[in-house]
Design a protein around this motif. Structure first.
Motif, PDB file in Angstrom:
ATOM      1  N   GLU A 129       0.848  -1.168   0.000  1.00  0.00           N
ATOM      2  CA  GLU A 129       0.000   0.000   0.000  1.00  0.00           C
ATOM      3  C   GLU A 129       0.899   1.240   0.000  1.00  0.00           C
ATOM      4  OE1 GLU A 129      -3.261  -0.357  -0.441  1.00  0.00           O
ATOM      5  OE2 GLU A 129      -3.788   1.646  -0.006  1.00  0.00           O
ATOM      6  N   ASN A 130       0.431   2.355   0.467  1.00  0.00           N
ATOM      7  CA  ASN A 130       1.167   3.617   0.375  1.00  0.00           C
ATOM      8  C   ASN A 130       1.862   3.974   1.691  1.00  0.00           C
ATOM      9  OD1 ASN A 130       0.093   3.790  -2.156  1.00  0.00           O
ATOM     10  ND2 ASN A 130      -1.615   5.074  -1.530  1.00  0.00           N
ATOM     11  N   ARG A 131       2.522   3.021   2.360  1.00  0.00           N
ATOM     12  CA  ARG A 131       3.088   3.282   3.675  1.00  0.00           C
ATOM     13  C   ARG A 131       4.577   3.589   3.668  1.00  0.00           C
ATOM     14  NH1 ARG A 131      -0.847  -0.736   4.957  1.00  0.00           N
ATOM     15  NH2 ARG A 131       0.494  -2.366   4.224  1.00  0.00           N
ATOM     16  N   ASP A 132       5.346   3.058   2.754  1.00  0.00           N
ATOM     17  CA  ASP A 132       6.794   3.141   2.816  1.00  0.00           C
ATOM     18  C   ASP A 132       7.296   4.364   2.040  1.00  0.00           C
ATOM     19  OD1 ASP A 132       9.445   2.739   3.149  1.00  0.00           O
ATOM     20  OD2 ASP A 132       9.522   0.795   2.154  1.00  0.00           O
ATOM     21  N   TYR A 133       7.232   5.538   2.670  1.00  0.00           N
ATOM     22  CA  TYR A 133       7.585   6.792   2.011  1.00  0.00           C
ATOM     23  C   TYR A 133       9.085   6.914   1.743  1.00  0.00           C
ATOM     24  CZ  TYR A 133       2.863   8.141   3.215  1.00  0.00           C
ATOM     25  OH  TYR A 133       1.511   8.189   3.315  1.00  0.00           O
ATOM     26  N   ILE A 134       9.920   6.328   2.585  1.00  0.00           N
ATOM     27  CA  ILE A 134      11.362   6.431   2.398  1.00  0.00           C
ATOM     28  C   ILE A 134      11.785   5.653   1.148  1.00  0.00           C
ATOM     29  CG2 ILE A 134      13.617   5.961   3.411  1.00  0.00           C
ATOM     30  CD1 ILE A 134      11.980   8.166   4.829  1.00  0.00           C
ATOM     31  N   THR A 135      11.335   4.421   1.034  1.00  0.00           N
ATOM     32  CA  THR A 135      11.679   3.590  -0.120  1.00  0.00           C
ATOM     33  C   THR A 135      11.109   4.173  -1.402  1.00  0.00           C
ATOM     34  OG1 THR A 135      11.659   1.663   1.305  1.00  0.00           O
ATOM     35  CG2 THR A 135      11.577   1.256  -1.050  1.00  0.00           C
ATOM     36  N   ASP A 136       9.917   4.730  -1.334  1.00  0.00           N
ATOM     37  CA  ASP A 136       9.236   5.249  -2.519  1.00  0.00           C
ATOM     38  C   ASP A 136       9.548   6.717  -2.807  1.00  0.00           C
ATOM     39  OD1 ASP A 136       8.047   2.833  -2.909  1.00  0.00           O
ATOM     40  OD2 ASP A 136       6.158   3.379  -1.969  1.00  0.00           O
ATOM     41  N   PHE A 137      10.498   7.304  -2.084  1.00  0.00           N
ATOM     42  CA  PHE A 137      10.803   8.723  -2.275  1.00  0.00           C
ATOM     43  C   PHE A 137      11.414   8.954  -3.653  1.00  0.00           C
ATOM     44  CE2 PHE A 137      13.299  12.564  -1.964  1.00  0.00           C
ATOM     45  CZ  PHE A 137      12.368  13.426  -1.411  1.00  0.00           C
ATOM     46  N   PRO A 138      11.041   9.952  -4.420  1.00  0.00           N
ATOM     47  CA  PRO A 138       9.919  10.839  -4.107  1.00  0.00           C
ATOM     48  C   PRO A 138       8.604  10.092  -4.270  1.00  0.00           C
ATOM     49  CG  PRO A 138      10.741  11.337  -6.298  1.00  0.00           C
ATOM     50  CD  PRO A 138      11.638  10.270  -5.719  1.00  0.00           C
ATOM     51  N   PHE A 139       7.675  10.377  -3.384  1.00  0.00           N
ATOM     52  CA  PHE A 139       6.417   9.653  -3.328  1.00  0.00           C
ATOM     53  C   PHE A 139       5.451  10.140  -4.399  1.00  0.00           C
ATOM     54  CE2 PHE A 139       2.032   9.288  -1.844  1.00  0.00           C
ATOM     55  CZ  PHE A 139       1.963   7.915  -1.758  1.00  0.00           C
ATOM     56  N   TYR A 140       4.955   9.198  -5.161  1.00  0.00           N
ATOM     57  CA  TYR A 140       3.882   9.461  -6.121  1.00  0.00           C
ATOM     58  C   TYR A 140       2.728   8.540  -5.747  1.00  0.00           C
ATOM     59  CZ  TYR A 140       7.599  11.652  -8.777  1.00  0.00           C
ATOM     60  OH  TYR A 140       8.654  12.457  -9.155  1.00  0.00           O
ATOM     61  N   PRO A 141       1.525   9.048  -5.719  1.00  0.00           N
ATOM     62  CA  PRO A 141       0.385   8.179  -5.378  1.00  0.00           C
ATOM     63  C   PRO A 141       0.288   6.997  -6.335  1.00  0.00           C
ATOM     64  CG  PRO A 141      -0.277  10.483  -5.457  1.00  0.00           C
ATOM     65  CD  PRO A 141       1.120  10.420  -5.990  1.00  0.00           C
ATOM     66  N   LYS A 142      -0.011   5.861  -5.776  1.00  0.00           N
ATOM     67  CA  LYS A 142      -0.148   4.648  -6.579  1.00  0.00           C
ATOM     68  C   LYS A 142      -1.534   4.645  -7.236  1.00  0.00           C
ATOM     69  CE  LYS A 142       3.668   2.634  -4.974  1.00  0.00           C
ATOM     70  NZ  LYS A 142       4.476   3.763  -4.643  1.00  0.00           N
ATOM     71  N   PRO A 143      -1.642   4.048  -8.427  1.00  0.00           N
ATOM     72  CA  PRO A 143      -2.945   3.985  -9.092  1.00  0.00           C
ATOM     73  C   PRO A 143      -3.805   2.825  -8.586  1.00  0.00           C
ATOM     74  CG  PRO A 143      -1.273   3.080 -10.529  1.00  0.00           C
ATOM     75  CD  PRO A 143      -0.560   3.584  -9.292  1.00  0.00           C
ATOM     76  N   TRP A 144      -3.428   2.207  -7.466  1.00  0.00           N
ATOM     77  CA  TRP A 144      -4.183   1.106  -6.907  1.00  0.00           C
ATOM     78  C   TRP A 144      -4.270   1.263  -5.404  1.00  0.00           C
ATOM     79  CZ3 TRP A 144       0.895   0.219  -8.634  1.00  0.00           C
ATOM     80  CH2 TRP A 144       1.811  -0.049  -7.635  1.00  0.00           C
ATOM     81  N   GLY A 145      -5.171   0.465  -4.801  1.00  0.00           N
ATOM     82  CA  GLY A 145      -5.284   0.485  -3.352  1.00  0.00           C
ATOM     83  C   GLY A 145      -6.358  -0.464  -2.858  1.00  0.00           C
ATOM     84  N   ASP A 146      -6.387  -0.629  -1.561  1.00  0.00           N
ATOM     85  CA  ASP A 146      -7.381  -1.451  -0.886  1.00  0.00           C
ATOM     86  C   ASP A 146      -8.583  -0.555  -0.594  1.00  0.00           C
ATOM     87  OD1 ASP A 146      -8.926  -2.908   0.903  1.00  0.00           O
ATOM     88  OD2 ASP A 146      -7.208  -3.683   2.005  1.00  0.00           O
ATOM     89  N   LEU A 147      -9.716  -0.864  -1.181  1.00  0.00           N
ATOM     90  CA  LEU A 147     -10.911  -0.038  -1.008  1.00  0.00           C
ATOM     91  C   LEU A 147     -11.341   0.027   0.454  1.00  0.00           C
ATOM     92  CD1 LEU A 147     -13.067   1.582  -2.596  1.00  0.00           C
ATOM     93  CD2 LEU A 147     -14.437  -0.504  -2.607  1.00  0.00           C
ATOM     94  N   CYS A 148     -10.941  -0.954   1.234  1.00  0.00           N
ATOM     95  CA  CYS A 148     -11.301  -0.982   2.647  1.00  0.00           C
ATOM     96  C   CYS A 148     -10.409  -0.082   3.487  1.00  0.00           C
ATOM     97  CB  CYS A 148     -11.249  -2.417   3.158  1.00  0.00           C
ATOM     98  SG  CYS A 148     -12.287  -3.531   2.192  1.00  0.00           S
ATOM     99  N   LYS A 149      -9.321   0.452   2.888  1.00  0.00           N
ATOM    100  CA  LYS A 149      -8.389   1.295   3.628  1.00  0.00           C
ATOM    101  C   LYS A 149      -8.225   2.688   3.043  1.00  0.00           C
ATOM    102  CE  LYS A 149      -5.740  -2.634   5.215  1.00  0.00           C
ATOM    103  NZ  LYS A 149      -4.484  -3.362   5.126  1.00  0.00           N
ATOM    104  N   THR A 150      -8.467   2.845   1.754  1.00  0.00           N
ATOM    105  CA  THR A 150      -8.303   4.149   1.119  1.00  0.00           C
ATOM    106  C   THR A 150      -9.366   4.334   0.054  1.00  0.00           C
ATOM    107  OG1 THR A 150      -6.803   5.596  -0.089  1.00  0.00           O
ATOM    108  CG2 THR A 150      -6.637   3.259  -0.572  1.00  0.00           C
TER     109      THR A 150
END
Length: 134
Positions: free
Chosen positions: A1-22
């Motif tokens: 999901e969109n939790r690991d900001y350090i690894t994904d830096f610079p952070f871009y929103p993902k085009p997917w997700g868990d509907l139950c969480k986001t």
């Protein structure tokens, strides 16, 4: 999901997700949602992988957000399932393209096997599927 900001830096929103969480973009863009609340852990992981792969490969004319919904107790996914007239939770996944910005239209796939390929095929041919309106 969109939790690991350090690894994904610079952070871009993902085009997917868990509907139950986001629920980012659900009211402003078309959303592909695959419901599979009866899936076991392995089936859920396979489903998430297929949706991620399809989202990364998608090159359509418009932005689509990709979601999976595997929690039978999540109120939002339950409400969307009911609004799209998908019936009770079953053993097979259900795939829907939800377009709230276009008067709440939705398209339901008859596909029971979910893979990146079946998702891509559904997006290419969704206008041939059963259409409804929330």
């Amino acid at each position: 999901e969109n939790r690991d900001y350090i690894t994904d830096f610079p952070f871009y929103p993902k085009p997917w997700g868990d509907l139950c969480k986001t629920t980012d973009d659900i009211n402003t863009h078309k959303c592909l949602i695959v419901f599979h609340e009866a899936a076991d852990d392995e089936e859920q992981m396979d489903l998430e992988d297929a949706i991620r792969d399809a989202a990364e490969d998608y090159r359509g004319d418009e932005f689509i957000k990709f979601y999976w919904a595997c929690d039978p107790d999540a109120p939002l996914s339950s409400n969307i399932r009911q609004a799209c007239k998908l019936g009770p939770v079953g053993h097979s996944p259900r795939m829907v393209l939800l377009d709230i910005p276009d008067d709440g239209n939705f398209f339901v796939s008859d596909e029971n096997e979910i893979s990146a390929e079946t998702i891509t095929n559904f997006l290419a041919n969704y206008k041939d599927c059963k259409k409804g309106q929330i």
